[in-house]
Design an enzyme around this catalytic site. Sequence first.
Site, short mmCIF file in Angstrom:
data_model
loop_
_atom_site.label_atom_id
_atom_site.label_comp_id
_atom_site.label_asym_id
_atom_site.label_seq_id
_atom_site.Cartn_x
_atom_site.Cartn_y
_atom_site.Cartn_z
N THR A 13 -5.27 22.29 132.70
CA THR A 13 -4.65 23.60 132.88
C THR A 13 -3.49 23.48 133.86
O THR A 13 -3.50 22.65 134.76
CB THR A 13 -5.68 24.63 133.38
OG1 THR A 13 -6.10 24.28 134.71
CG2 THR A 13 -6.89 24.67 132.46
N SER A 15 -0.27 22.43 133.42
CA SER A 15 0.15 21.03 133.35
C SER A 15 1.56 20.81 132.82
O SER A 15 1.89 19.72 132.37
CB SER A 15 -0.84 20.25 132.47
OG SER A 15 -1.13 20.94 131.28
N THR A 16 2.42 21.81 132.90
CA THR A 16 3.80 21.61 132.45
C THR A 16 4.66 20.93 133.50
O THR A 16 5.80 20.54 133.22
CB THR A 16 4.44 22.95 132.05
OG1 THR A 16 4.40 23.85 133.17
CG2 THR A 16 3.71 23.57 130.86
N GLY A 18 4.39 18.96 137.85
CA GLY A 18 3.60 18.60 139.01
C GLY A 18 2.44 17.67 138.74
O GLY A 18 2.50 16.77 137.89
N SER A 138 -7.69 21.38 147.27
CA SER A 138 -6.63 21.09 148.25
C SER A 138 -7.26 20.78 149.59
O SER A 138 -8.39 21.22 149.88
CB SER A 138 -5.71 22.31 148.40
OG SER A 138 -4.86 22.18 149.52
N TYR A 151 -5.08 31.75 150.12
CA TYR A 151 -5.03 30.52 149.33
C TYR A 151 -6.16 29.57 149.72
O TYR A 151 -6.88 29.05 148.87
CB TYR A 151 -3.67 29.84 149.52
CG TYR A 151 -3.57 28.46 148.93
CD1 TYR A 151 -3.40 28.28 147.56
CD2 TYR A 151 -3.63 27.32 149.74
CE1 TYR A 151 -3.30 27.01 147.00
CE2 TYR A 151 -3.53 26.06 149.20
CZ TYR A 151 -3.36 25.90 147.83
OH TYR A 151 -3.27 24.64 147.30
#
Length: 261
Positions: A13, A15-16, A18, A138, A151
């Site tokens: 997901t 994934s276009t 980075g 993260s 976040y």
Amino acid sequence: MNIDFTGRKVLITGSTSGIGFAAAQGFLAAGADVVINGRKDERVSLAMERLGAGSRVFGFAGDLGTADDCDRLIDEHPAFDIVINNIGIYGLQDFFETPDSEWDRFFQTNVMSGVRVSRAYAPGMAERGWGRIVFVSSESALNIPHDMIHYGFTKTSQLSISRGLAKRLAGTGVTVNSVLPGPTLSEGVSQMLQSEVERTGESLEAVAKSFIKSHRSSSIIQRASSVEEVANMILYISSNQASATTGAALRVDGGVVETIA
């Protein structure tokens, strides 16, 4: 070590670009069939062209932060062997100026997308006796940023879901893990640093290194990671070779988090 994903179908997901795009490149190079995802048709089509893997790359345009688009994905692709929950949004905002709507937007995109997708595909993996689910969290899950509390909260939530789901799937042959990148030189970070590149005339890498020293001084590698370095961990933890690792939070943070564990 020869990592081979021939015959495996992978969903990544967000994934276009980075980390997600780098992971797609790695999976394709190792023989997998890959579905990439982005919100817009144009972005998905461009990413597919860049990947250039012919019949082994598929695209799904949709916002997986919404239940409707998750349902549409599940209808179009009923089964996956590997799911990489990579979609995520971030942005600086003070706690006292962050409205409920932003907390919900971050939660739906960063957390519920992975919940819905994993809930849909994990049972089939368990029935087949093999599967991999990875949450891209993260270092902010552990080192909560004061200027992005909303976040950090979503990234900590991913660790809870990953650990709990791994236990829920005990003995099935399906592993569930989290990968925790630190500061990474993705397209988004590059754009954030571009004004400083223009101001100083220094290279992007040099500006990123200065940023790390100023804002993530605990970094041991003293530089930003590349998207490929993070993708390498994602590929390994998705492989047959990582079959004894589950319920883990694997850091690719350059040593930013101050812990020996």
